[in-house]
Design a protein around this motif. Structure first.
Motif, PDB file in Angstrom:
ATOM      1  N   ILE A   1      -6.604  -0.096   0.150  1.00 31.23           N
ATOM      2  CA  ILE A   1      -7.292  -1.329  -0.263  1.00 31.23           C
ATOM      3  C   ILE A   1      -8.768  -1.264   0.117  1.00 31.23           C
ATOM      4  CG2 ILE A   1      -7.411  -3.828   0.097  1.00 31.23           C
ATOM      5  CD1 ILE A   1      -4.385  -3.812   0.512  1.00 31.23           C
ATOM      6  N   VAL A   2      -9.055  -0.775   1.323  1.00 30.09           N
ATOM      7  CA  VAL A   2     -10.447  -0.675   1.793  1.00 30.09           C
ATOM      8  C   VAL A   2     -11.263   0.245   0.882  1.00 30.09           C
ATOM      9  CG1 VAL A   2     -11.927   0.104   3.684  1.00 30.09           C
ATOM     10  CG2 VAL A   2      -9.832  -1.165   4.180  1.00 30.09           C
ATOM     11  N   ILE A   3     -10.673   1.351   0.480  1.00 33.04           N
ATOM     12  CA  ILE A   3     -11.397   2.320  -0.365  1.00 33.04           C
ATOM     13  C   ILE A   3     -11.765   1.690  -1.710  1.00 33.04           C
ATOM     14  CG2 ILE A   3     -11.191   4.513  -1.594  1.00 33.04           C
ATOM     15  CD1 ILE A   3      -9.441   5.495   0.748  1.00 33.04           C
ATOM     16  N   THR A   4     -10.856   0.912  -2.314  1.00 31.75           N
ATOM     17  CA  THR A   4     -11.193   0.253  -3.583  1.00 31.75           C
ATOM     18  C   THR A   4     -12.352  -0.722  -3.395  1.00 31.75           C
ATOM     19  OG1 THR A   4      -9.544  -1.518  -3.276  1.00 31.75           O
ATOM     20  CG2 THR A   4      -8.823   0.456  -4.435  1.00 31.75           C
ATOM     21  N   SER A   5     -12.356  -1.432  -2.272  1.00 30.99           N
ATOM     22  CA  SER A   5     -13.434  -2.391  -1.991  1.00 30.99           C
ATOM     23  C   SER A   5     -14.781  -1.685  -1.888  1.00 30.99           C
ATOM     24  CB  SER A   5     -13.128  -3.137  -0.691  1.00 30.99           C
ATOM     25  OG  SER A   5     -14.193  -3.985  -0.334  1.00 30.99           O
ATOM     26  N   ILE A   6     -14.789  -0.517  -1.245  1.00 30.32           N
ATOM     27  CA  ILE A   6     -16.039   0.247  -1.085  1.00 30.32           C
ATOM     28  C   ILE A   6     -16.656   0.567  -2.449  1.00 30.32           C
ATOM     29  CG2 ILE A   6     -16.954   2.497  -0.368  1.00 30.32           C
ATOM     30  CD1 ILE A   6     -14.978   2.364   2.002  1.00 30.32           C
ATOM     31  N   GLY A   7     -15.823   0.880  -3.436  1.00 25.80           N
ATOM     32  CA  GLY A   7     -16.329   1.217  -4.762  1.00 25.80           C
ATOM     33  C   GLY A   7     -17.096   0.074  -5.405  1.00 25.80           C
ATOM     34  N   TRP A   8     -16.495  -1.112  -5.407  1.00 24.35           N
ATOM     35  CA  TRP A   8     -17.163  -2.255  -6.047  1.00 24.35           C
ATOM     36  C   TRP A   8     -18.418  -2.668  -5.292  1.00 24.35           C
ATOM     37  CZ3 TRP A   8     -11.523  -3.703  -5.931  1.00 24.35           C
ATOM     38  CH2 TRP A   8     -10.904  -3.332  -7.129  1.00 24.35           C
ATOM     39  N   LEU A   9     -18.368  -2.696  -3.960  1.00 22.60           N
ATOM     40  CA  LEU A   9     -19.518  -3.136  -3.181  1.00 22.60           C
ATOM     41  C   LEU A   9     -20.666  -2.131  -3.258  1.00 22.60           C
ATOM     42  CD1 LEU A   9     -17.752  -4.603  -0.007  1.00 22.60           C
ATOM     43  CD2 LEU A   9     -18.793  -5.852  -1.905  1.00 22.60           C
ATOM     44  N   SER A  10     -20.352  -0.840  -3.204  1.00 14.82           N
ATOM     45  CA  SER A  10     -21.422   0.166  -3.238  1.00 14.82           C
ATOM     46  C   SER A  10     -22.103   0.212  -4.600  1.00 14.82           C
ATOM     47  CB  SER A  10     -20.876   1.547  -2.867  1.00 14.82           C
ATOM     48  OG  SER A  10     -19.822   1.932  -3.732  1.00 14.82           O
ATOM     49  N   LEU A  11     -21.360  -0.078  -5.676  1.00 13.40           N
ATOM     50  CA  LEU A  11     -21.979  -0.144  -7.003  1.00 13.40           C
ATOM     51  C   LEU A  11     -23.089  -1.182  -7.022  1.00 13.40           C
ATOM     52  CD1 LEU A  11     -22.132   0.365 -10.097  1.00 13.40           C
ATOM     53  CD2 LEU A  11     -20.321  -1.336 -10.359  1.00 13.40           C
ATOM     54  N   LEU A  12     -22.825  -2.336  -6.438  1.00 11.28           N
ATOM     55  CA  LEU A  12     -23.805  -3.419  -6.446  1.00 11.28           C
ATOM     56  C   LEU A  12     -24.936  -3.170  -5.453  1.00 11.28           C
ATOM     57  CD1 LEU A  12     -21.242  -6.357  -6.624  1.00 11.28           C
ATOM     58  CD2 LEU A  12     -22.647  -5.480  -8.487  1.00 11.28           C
ATOM     59  N   LEU A  13     -24.601  -2.627  -4.281  1.00  4.82           N
ATOM     60  CA  LEU A  13     -25.615  -2.424  -3.256  1.00  4.82           C
ATOM     61  C   LEU A  13     -26.587  -1.302  -3.610  1.00  4.82           C
ATOM     62  CD1 LEU A  13     -23.400  -2.785  -0.037  1.00  4.82           C
ATOM     63  CD2 LEU A  13     -25.104  -4.407  -0.894  1.00  4.82           C
ATOM     64  N   LEU A  14     -26.100  -0.304  -4.351  1.00  6.78           N
ATOM     65  CA  LEU A  14     -26.930   0.862  -4.670  1.00  6.78           C
ATOM     66  C   LEU A  14     -27.525   0.812  -6.073  1.00  6.78           C
ATOM     67  CD1 LEU A  14     -24.715   3.679  -3.091  1.00  6.78           C
ATOM     68  CD2 LEU A  14     -26.759   2.607  -2.121  1.00  6.78           C
TER      69      LEU A  14
ATOM     70  N   TRP B   1     -18.685   6.558  -9.485  1.00  4.14           N
ATOM     71  CA  TRP B   1     -18.298   6.408  -8.079  1.00  4.14           C
ATOM     72  C   TRP B   1     -17.357   5.223  -7.900  1.00  4.14           C
ATOM     73  CZ3 TRP B   1     -17.602   8.304  -3.480  1.00  4.14           C
ATOM     74  CH2 TRP B   1     -17.555   7.460  -2.366  1.00  4.14           C
ATOM     75  N   MET B   2     -17.651   4.116  -8.574  1.00  7.70           N
ATOM     76  CA  MET B   2     -16.781   2.954  -8.497  1.00  7.70           C
ATOM     77  C   MET B   2     -15.376   3.285  -9.004  1.00  7.70           C
ATOM     78  SD  MET B   2     -16.904  -0.592 -10.645  1.00  7.70           S
ATOM     79  CE  MET B   2     -16.072   0.252 -11.993  1.00  7.70           C
TER      80      MET B   2
ATOM     81  N   SER C   1      -9.515   4.527  -8.158  1.00 11.90           N
ATOM     82  CA  SER C   1      -8.305   5.324  -8.389  1.00 11.90           C
ATOM     83  C   SER C   1      -7.822   5.994  -7.102  1.00 11.90           C
ATOM     84  CB  SER C   1      -8.556   6.375  -9.475  1.00 11.90           C
ATOM     85  OG  SER C   1      -9.617   7.232  -9.122  1.00 11.90           O
ATOM     86  N   TRP C   2      -8.748   6.437  -6.267  1.00 13.50           N
ATOM     87  CA  TRP C   2      -8.384   7.035  -4.987  1.00 13.50           C
ATOM     88  C   TRP C   2      -7.650   6.007  -4.119  1.00 13.50           C
ATOM     89  CZ3 TRP C   2     -12.560   8.695  -0.835  1.00 13.50           C
ATOM     90  CH2 TRP C   2     -11.912   9.258   0.261  1.00 13.50           C
ATOM     91  N   GLY C   3      -8.247   4.841  -3.968  1.00 16.00           N
ATOM     92  CA  GLY C   3      -7.647   3.810  -3.129  1.00 16.00           C
ATOM     93  C   GLY C   3      -6.352   3.262  -3.700  1.00 16.00           C
ATOM     94  N   ALA C   4      -6.323   3.017  -5.017  1.00 17.71           N
ATOM     95  CA  ALA C   4      -5.129   2.458  -5.637  1.00 17.71           C
ATOM     96  C   ALA C   4      -3.961   3.434  -5.564  1.00 17.71           C
ATOM     97  CB  ALA C   4      -5.419   2.095  -7.092  1.00 17.71           C
TER      98      ALA C   4
ATOM     99  N   ILE D   1     -18.680  -8.771  -7.261  1.00 19.23           N
ATOM    100  CA  ILE D   1     -18.886  -9.202  -5.877  1.00 19.23           C
ATOM    101  C   ILE D   1     -17.599  -9.799  -5.310  1.00 19.23           C
ATOM    102  CG2 ILE D   1     -20.078 -10.876  -4.395  1.00 19.23           C
ATOM    103  CD1 ILE D   1     -22.521 -10.553  -6.241  1.00 19.23           C
ATOM    104  N   CYS D   2     -16.962 -10.678  -6.092  1.00 17.41           N
ATOM    105  CA  CYS D   2     -15.712 -11.294  -5.636  1.00 17.41           C
ATOM    106  C   CYS D   2     -14.631 -10.244  -5.420  1.00 17.41           C
ATOM    107  CB  CYS D   2     -15.234 -12.332  -6.652  1.00 17.41           C
ATOM    108  SG  CYS D   2     -16.174 -13.869  -6.628  1.00 17.41           S
ATOM    109  N   ALA D   3     -14.581  -9.247  -6.301  1.00 16.28           N
ATOM    110  CA  ALA D   3     -13.580  -8.191  -6.154  1.00 16.28           C
ATOM    111  C   ALA D   3     -13.810  -7.404  -4.867  1.00 16.28           C
ATOM    112  CB  ALA D   3     -13.622  -7.261  -7.358  1.00 16.28           C
ATOM    113  N   GLY D   4     -15.058  -7.009  -4.618  1.00 16.07           N
ATOM    114  CA  GLY D   4     -15.361  -6.212  -3.432  1.00 16.07           C
ATOM    115  C   GLY D   4     -15.128  -6.957  -2.135  1.00 16.07           C
TER     116      GLY D   4
END
Length: 421
Positions: free
Chosen positions: A297-310, A322-323, A328-331, A387-390
């Motif tokens: 679950i944490v890995i999926t969150s990293i994808g959505w948040l890093s897309l927006l932050l970077l 990357w997202m 897919s890795w986390g899921a 944002i809500c997803a991450g």
């Protein structure tokens, strides 16, 4: 590493099932891109309509899961699995036919997505039970990981194939290839032999459909561990669908990617699934199945948040890829452990009802999440859904880890164990 050296491939029928999964998932990759791209480019779908398109595929899980479980426990699972692959192929063929006769509308797309969801609900549950029948409970983690590798190989090859087909023939006609691959899947499955004892049809009238349905519900309700996993994965589904329902339209309209670049980006999903499938068993063995599920679950969150932050610092195609890789890795890591734990808690005679009950519970929040994600993207801004997803999935992982029950699971339980013992 030669995956065919695994002892699983010495089990009669497993090799055929593995190739069936490869063919089916390869076709699924074409559909994963061709369906939303048809809606976005040919029908000019809005974010809200894209959310509804996702929700229509989820709706059958809510409507059909529970009665489907009762029927599966009364029937042989393999024929249901085979029939589902065939019906899905026919449903997909209606889209290029409707497009050819200028009949294609969003209403038609909703209907096809509902049919696909119905197949996933019934035949998808049957496929999980067939796997348990083939390999046994003690090999489920390895089997789900091997299946994930087949899926991820399709995710690596599929987007490129889909991109070529969409570029040359257009998104609707690309779906014909999915139908052909599903025929290949059916051919593989028909060679599997499973000797399964099911109640004679003559006894059905003596068995209460409602009582059997409630037995499955009561079994899940009596196991706190199953309920906790359903709540955690269901909450993840809610937030994940907020992003998944709009990711294609976000890539096209906000990031400026065309069909070919979107298809190229989806190769990263395959790489992520390979990482999850191959690293899943070692990670689960090292930190435990429960913690590995939470880590997914944490890995999926990293994808959505890093897309927006970077965003703005890296090219759009790299960020989108990357997202998808993180998702897919986390899921994969999440579901390999979730499915293995879920099956291991359940006696054979209740597997069908337990499987569909759990699928029902975890998909109940998914439809509202998809609709809300589409609405927010259209009325608040595309990035609001991401944002809500991450943030939401990170919160789910934090709460799940704070509770000792799930994080304390280190290995598969025996079927006689309960979470209260």
């Amino acid at each position: 590493m030669n995956i065919f050296q695994s002892p699983l491939f010495k089990i009669p029928g497993y090799r055929r099932m593995w190739f069936s999964i490869l063919f089916s998932n390869l076709g699924g990759q074409i559909t994963l891109l061709a369906l939303p791209l048809t809606a976005v480019f040919l029908l000019d779908a809005s974010p809200t309509q894209m959310g509804l398109l996702t929700a229509m595929e989820i709706a059958p899980f809510v409507l059909l899961s529970l009665p489907g479980g009762v029927l599966l426990d009364r029937m042989q699972k393999l024929p249901v699995y085979i029939a589902g692959e065939f019906v899905m192929g026919l449903s997909l063929l209606t889209i290029p036919l409707a497009w050819a006769f200028d009949l294609l509308t969003m209403g038609w797309m909703y209907a096809v997505c509902f049919a696909i969801g119905a197949v996933y609900t019934i035949a998808g549950s049957a496929s999980q039970l067939v796997l348990t029948q083939l390999v046994g409970r003690d090999k489920l983690v390895e089997a789900y990981s091997q299946n994930a590798i087949a899926g991820s190989m399709a995710e690596v090859m599929g987007p490129g194939l889909a991109g070529i087909l969409i570029k040359v023939f257009g998104a609707p006609l690309a779906l014909v290839m999915d139908a052909i691959l599903l025929i290949g899947s059916v051919a593989m499955l028909k060679g599997i032999r499973i000797h399964e004892q099911v109640p004679p049809r003559s006894t059905w009238k003596d068995r209460s459909f409602k009582a059997e349905l409630m037995k499955g519900l009561n079994f899940v309700r009596s196991h706190n561990m199953l309920i906790e996993m359903a709540v955690v994965v269901g909450a993840w589904q809610f937030f994940a669908q907020m992003a998944l329902s709009v990711q294609i339209i976000f890539a096209v309209k906000d990031l400026g990617l065309d069909e070919a670049l979107v298809a190229l980006s989806f190769v990263a999903m395959g790489l992520g699934s390979i990482m999850g499938g191959m690293a899943g068993p070692p990670i689960s063995k090292r930190i435990g199945l429960g913690p590995a599920l939470i880590l997914g679950i944490v890995i999926t969150s990293i994808g959505w948040l890093s897309l927006l932050l970077l965003e703005g610092y890296l090219p759009s195609i790299i960020l989108f890829s990357w997202m998808l890789l993180c998702f897919s890795w986390g899921a994969t890591l999440l579901f390999v452990n979730f499915l293995s734990l879920r099956q291991s808690y359940t006696p054979t005679e209740l597997l069908g009802r337990m499987t569909t009950t759990m699928r029902w519970l975890i998909t109940l929040p998914a439809g509202p999440g998809a609709i809300l994600g589409g609405w927010m993207a259209e009325h608040v801004g595309m990035r609001s859904s991401l944002i809500c997803a991450g943030v939401g999935t990170l919160l789910v992982a934090t709460i799940a880890y704070a509770r000792p029950r799930l994080r304390s699971i280190k290995q598969l339980p025996t079927v006689n164990q309960t979470n209260d013992s």
